[in-house]
Enzyme design. Structure first.
Site, PDB file in Angstrom:
ATOM      1  N   LYS A  36       1.436  10.347  14.090  1.00 15.99           N
ATOM      2  CA  LYS A  36       1.618  11.007  12.550  1.00 15.99           C
ATOM      3  C   LYS A  36       2.487  12.650  12.742  1.00 15.99           C
ATOM      4  O   LYS A  36       1.504  13.366  14.066  1.00 15.99           O
ATOM      5  CB  LYS A  36       0.708  11.362  11.768  1.00 15.99           C
ATOM      6  CG  LYS A  36       0.230   9.704  10.900  1.00 15.99           C
ATOM      7  CD  LYS A  36      -0.549  10.324   9.191  1.00 15.99           C
ATOM      8  CE  LYS A  36      -0.656   8.432   9.025  1.00 15.99           C
ATOM      9  NZ  LYS A  36      -1.913   8.587   8.057  1.00 15.99           N
ATOM     10  N   ARG A  50      -2.368   3.390  17.216  1.00 16.76           N
ATOM     11  CA  ARG A  50      -1.935   4.859  16.164  1.00 16.76           C
ATOM     12  C   ARG A  50      -2.700   5.516  16.568  1.00 16.76           C
ATOM     13  O   ARG A  50      -4.193   5.031  16.471  1.00 16.76           O
ATOM     14  CB  ARG A  50      -2.022   3.924  14.602  1.00 16.76           C
ATOM     15  CG  ARG A  50      -0.829   2.750  14.919  1.00 16.76           C
ATOM     16  CD  ARG A  50      -0.492   3.031  12.512  1.00 16.76           C
ATOM     17  NE  ARG A  50      -0.328   4.063  11.512  1.00 16.76           N
ATOM     18  CZ  ARG A  50      -1.169   4.489  11.243  1.00 16.76           C
ATOM     19  NH1 ARG A  50      -2.382   3.659  10.680  1.00 16.76           N
ATOM     20  NH2 ARG A  50      -0.022   5.275   9.562  1.00 16.76           N
ATOM     21  N   GLU A  84       4.132   9.044  -0.345  1.00 16.47           N
ATOM     22  CA  GLU A  84       2.412   9.227  -0.576  1.00 16.47           C
ATOM     23  C   GLU A  84       2.265  10.872  -1.574  1.00 16.47           C
ATOM     24  O   GLU A  84       1.491  10.406  -2.902  1.00 16.47           O
ATOM     25  CB  GLU A  84       2.041   8.775   0.088  1.00 16.47           C
ATOM     26  CG  GLU A  84       1.055   8.551  -0.146  1.00 16.47           C
ATOM     27  CD  GLU A  84      -0.629   8.269   0.831  1.00 16.47           C
ATOM     28  OE1 GLU A  84      -0.382   7.837   2.211  1.00 16.47           O
ATOM     29  OE2 GLU A  84      -1.918   8.733   1.123  1.00 16.47           O
ATOM     30  N   ASP A 125      -2.368  14.563   6.962  1.00 18.53           N
ATOM     31  CA  ASP A 125      -1.775  13.059   6.290  1.00 18.53           C
ATOM     32  C   ASP A 125      -0.883  13.054   5.794  1.00 18.53           C
ATOM     33  O   ASP A 125      -0.613  12.840   4.012  1.00 18.53           O
ATOM     34  CB  ASP A 125      -2.392  12.251   5.770  1.00 18.53           C
ATOM     35  CG  ASP A 125      -2.569  11.513   5.042  1.00 18.53           C
ATOM     36  OD1 ASP A 125      -1.689  10.344   5.716  1.00 18.53           O
ATOM     37  OD2 ASP A 125      -3.944  10.776   4.604  1.00 18.53           O
ATOM     38  N   GLU A 156       0.973  -1.161  -0.023  1.00 18.84           N
ATOM     39  CA  GLU A 156      -0.132  -0.271  -0.468  1.00 18.84           C
ATOM     40  C   GLU A 156       0.705   1.404   0.068  1.00 18.84           C
ATOM     41  O   GLU A 156       1.507   1.073   0.776  1.00 18.84           O
ATOM     42  CB  GLU A 156      -0.852   0.039   1.430  1.00 18.84           C
ATOM     43  CG  GLU A 156      -1.892   1.505   1.177  1.00 18.84           C
ATOM     44  CD  GLU A 156      -3.397   0.943   2.493  1.00 18.84           C
ATOM     45  OE1 GLU A 156      -3.290  -0.178   1.769  1.00 18.84           O
ATOM     46  OE2 GLU A 156      -3.270   1.675   2.099  1.00 18.84           O
ATOM     47  N   GLU A 163     -10.054   5.226   9.314  1.00 16.20           N
ATOM     48  CA  GLU A 163     -10.474   4.541   8.069  1.00 16.20           C
ATOM     49  C   GLU A 163     -11.302   3.281   7.571  1.00 16.20           C
ATOM     50  O   GLU A 163     -10.947   2.295   6.859  1.00 16.20           O
ATOM     51  CB  GLU A 163      -9.350   4.715   6.951  1.00 16.20           C
ATOM     52  CG  GLU A 163      -8.549   5.765   7.405  1.00 16.20           C
ATOM     53  CD  GLU A 163      -7.422   6.660   6.569  1.00 16.20           C
ATOM     54  OE1 GLU A 163      -6.764   5.858   5.842  1.00 16.20           O
ATOM     55  OE2 GLU A 163      -7.241   7.056   6.175  1.00 16.20           O
TER      56      GLU A 163
HETATM   57  C1  GCU Z   1      -3.245   7.366   4.629  1.00 17.82           C
HETATM   58  C2  GCU Z   1      -2.964   6.363   3.424  1.00 17.82           C
HETATM   59  C3  GCU Z   1      -3.536   5.666   3.481  1.00 17.82           C
HETATM   60  C4  GCU Z   1      -2.699   4.562   4.888  1.00 17.82           C
HETATM   61  C5  GCU Z   1      -3.378   5.218   6.228  1.00 17.82           C
HETATM   62  C6  GCU Z   1      -2.484   5.567   7.869  1.00 17.82           C
HETATM   63  O1  GCU Z   1      -4.501   8.127   4.402  1.00 17.82           O
HETATM   64  O2  GCU Z   1      -3.479   7.071   2.166  1.00 17.82           O
HETATM   65  O3  GCU Z   1      -2.808   4.104   3.022  1.00 17.82           O
HETATM   66  O4  GCU Z   1      -3.604   3.353   5.164  1.00 17.82           O
HETATM   67  O5  GCU Z   1      -2.710   6.753   5.427  1.00 17.82           O
HETATM   68  O6  GCU Z   1      -1.640   6.006   7.454  1.00 17.82           O
HETATM   69  O7  GCU Z   1      -3.082   4.237   7.551  1.00 17.82           O
END
Ligand code: GCU
Length: 682
Positions: A366, A325, A399, A371, A163, A292
């Site tokens: 983070k 996280r 990214e 992000d 990813e 997410e």
């Molecule tokens: C971003 C990213 C995702 C990832 C997420 C995370 O949103 O686009 O691909 O899963 O960060 O840090 O969990």
């Protein structure tokens, strides 16, 4: 010539065609031409000895294992484990180096310290063997320096094998299985070797988005994790695993994953015991919960401290850590709703839980509130939780910073973050606040022959370990080290031109990238989904909470307390006040914190709209110039590396022009204000 003792841990063989990154054989020449003694016990000492034997075999020196006095000629180098009697203890990962009487001594506080000392010696090159050197002691500032791999075990239909990976497939997994062929494991060991040489000591081997296949790594497939851990261990790397909070249900068949249920805690305890039976030095779990779409404690009305402490409890008997996280926000926002601010979410959720996390729970935050954008303020969570162990998460995988097709040296960005002082000049820096948890980077490495897709992106991987050792290190010095190791040994007669050229294309590349992409901290403006290339309104009417609110009069997000979302108020003084007012907010963050008219005059003296035009023209010119400088380095750089980067510079320049034209045209059409310098805007 090498000595008698058997080599317990031979240096892994680099598979054919794979770039040696910052460990080309020539960096070992100064060491490998000398008489070297290695003493101490433990597997990592055997790794050090293996390295010395390998270097001496190649360059004609002598490696001796043990403490016996040298027959005849004395040693040039003595590598030993133990405290050296210096003023402060070295600690297990620290080391001291000094040179007197023609002997260079490296003393590791423990076997790991000796390993880091060896690589320090390698970095110093001939300088380690000239004249006298007073004792210098080195200890890592952060105990944990980790790479998180967002690697999927099975190829994901949308995200692929890795990813947000821009460097080929996974180093660890292929087609649903752990890589296990000898050559593949040798590459994993080589990866461990590279990481040890820059100071990384932990790796999480699978994606934080835990899909069905990788979930089972925790249970019946733990043997595959053990095989990877075996490959990484000789270089002092501990293995961690990302797990799903719902595992007791999805893997254990329980009706609930509620932390308050005894059966759930029992399941985690038993499962964790089996993990440690397979991987005795297992580092712990990484968890993305209520984030997410990943499951988490909210489903049971429990807090994130309850969730983290559940897993911490299972890991505690073995000395493991849960990395929990803090990336928790509403990803189903309505863009019409101006009261919800994604930037606020982590602090709103976590700050009230300060002091509630178990001693072996680390909150992984983070570095910015959104992000991994090209420019964000430092996350307010980092200054708001003094009673919680915090790890700072950065993103080596590019990214949002050009996906390893653009050169974007992130050392200066990370350094700004780590040196930021959330409580003002007198208070601790982010690097100090991360002592309890460490520095974690999303890895940018894969099975690409150059490891990182763009060969110059190797510098970012290198910097993760070095900044974890010393968060206050000068990023330019880190870059110089990397250049000396990765490039200078092959440079032939003109290393000075090569050094200058590499600094010219790398030093300012993050700012160049910032210039031609989203302006003044506005962020996003990328194409939805894959996040490459410009799309100014790509996320403007979406559910992700990533808006810029441009209209005919102005642009930016009002995050002030007085009139906006109140995000600025999540900071302590002086930052709460600095960010509150457009007059004092740093230019580069202006649109992150304020909605301002296009005619607003920046602290630099330019209007916002003219700044947008100027930086976009300049950014493209800088990318074109970098391409030219790189072309001029042909002949000084390994041809394969040179060709790969040259090819990517074509794409970078194309894409930078695309960005320039989208952004300039968009804001010209919105504002109607022409470029004061009359350049072409479409
Ligand atoms: C971003 C990213 C995702 C990832 C997420 C995370 O949103 O686009 O691909 O899963 O960060 O840090 O969990």
């Amino acid at each position: 010539m090498t000595a008698s003792a058997p080599v317990s841990v031979p240096v892994p063989v680099l598979p054919p065609g794979v770039d040696p990154a910052w460990l080309p054989p020539a960096v070992f020449r100064p060491l490998g031409t000398r008489r070297v003694q290695v003493s101490g016990s433990g597997p990592l000492v055997e790794t050090v000895y293996g390295e010395v034997v390998h270097a001496c075999d190649r360059f004609g020196g002598t490696a001796v294992r043990g403490t016996a006095a040298a027959p005849g000629v004395p040693y040039d180098v003595v590598l030993a484990v133990g405290e050296d009697g210096g003023p402060d203890p070295l600690g297990s990962e620290g080391f001291a180096l000094e040179r007197s009487g023609g002997v260079t001594r490296v003393t590791g506080g423990g076997p790991a310290g000796l390993l880091y000392g060896l690589f320090h010696l390698v970095r110093l090159g001939e300088a380690a063997f000239r004249g006298g050197r007073p004792r210098e002691a080195h200890r890592p500032a952060l105990a944990l320096r980790m790479l998180d791999h967002w690697d999927n075990v099975a190829v994901h239909p949308v995200m692929g094998q890795v990813e947000r990976g821009y460097a080929g497939g996974s180093l660890f997994w292929r087609d649903g299985l752990a890589r296990s062929a000898p050559g593949e494991l040798a590459r994993v060991r080589w990866y461990g070797r590279l990481l040890a040489a820059c100071g990384v000591n932990a790796v999480a081997v699978n994606n934080v988005n835990v899909h069905r296949t990788e979930a089972r790594l925790l249970t019946d497939r733990v043997g595959e994790v053990a095989a990877l851990a075996d490959a990484l261990r000789p270089y002092g790397i501990r293995t961690h695993l990302a797990v799903s909070f719902a595992a007791p249900v999805t893997l254990g068949g329980l009706p609930t994953a509620d932390p308050a249920h005894g059966a759930v805690a029992d399941w985690w305890a038993e499962t964790t015991a089996r993990v440690y039976a397979a991987v005795p030095d297992f580092g712990g779990y990484v968890v993305k919960a209520d984030s997410e779409g990943q499951p988490g404690p909210f489903a049971y009305g429990r807090s994130h401290a309850d969730g983290a402490n559940l897993l911490a409890g299972a890991l505690a008997p073995y000395g493991g850590t849960v990395h929990w996280r803090a990336f928790v926000y509403d990803h189903r926002q309505d863009w019409r709703d101006r009261s919800t601010d994604r930037a606020r979410a982590a602090c709103d959720h976590f700050a009230p839980l300060d002091g509630e996390f178990a001693p072996n729970a680390v909150l992984q935050v983070k570095h910015g509130p959104l992000d991994f954008q090209t420019r964000e303020p430092v996350s307010p969570v980092i200054g708001a939780m003094p009673r919680t162990r915090l790890a700072v998460e950065i993103q080596a995988t590019q990214e949002y910073t050009g996906q390893q097709r653009h050169v974007c040296w992130l050392g200066p960005m990370w350094s700004e973050v780590l040196r930021f002082r959330p409580g003002g000049e007198e208070g601790p820096g982010v690097g100090d606040l991360a002592r309890g948890g460490g520095l974690v980077a999303v890895s940018n490495a894969g099975d690409d022959p150059f490891w990182t897709g763009h060969p110059l992106a190797q510098a970012n991987l290198y910097a993760v370990g070095r900044l974890g050792w010393r968060p206050d290190a000068d990023p330019r010095a880190v870059l110089r080290e990397w250049i000396e190791m990765a490039f200078v040994p092959g440079a032939g007669a003109d290393p000075e031109r090569l050094r200058d050229g590499l600094h010219a294309v790398l030093d300012g590349s993050w700012r160049t990238y910032e210039k031609y992409t989203a302006p003044l901290g506005a962020g996003f403006m990328v194409q939805p989904g894959h996040h490459y290339g410009p799309s100014v309104d790509g996320y403007e009417y979406s559910r992700w909470g990533t808006y810029h609110f441009a209209d005919r009069d102005g642009v930016g997000v009002d995050r002030s307390r007085a009139t906006g979302t109140g995000f600025a108020g999540q900071y302590a003084k002086p930052w709460a006040e600095v960010y509150e007012s457009a007059a004092t907010c740093p230019d580069e963050l202006l649109l992150f914190f304020h909605h301002v008219p296009y005619a607003h005059v920046l602290r630099s003296g330019d209007t916002v709209i003219q700044h947008i035009y100027d930086t976009h023209f300049d950014g493209v010119a800088e990318a074109e110039e970098a391409r030219r400088v790189w072309a001029g380095l042909a002949g000084l750089v390994d041809p394969a590396r040179h060709a790969r980067a040259a090819e990517r510079y074509e794409e970078q320049v194309r894409c930078a022009r695309e960005w320039r034209d989208h952004i300039n045209t968009y804001f010209f059409r919105k504002s109607g204000v022409p470029d004061a310098r009359g350049r072409r805007i479409h």
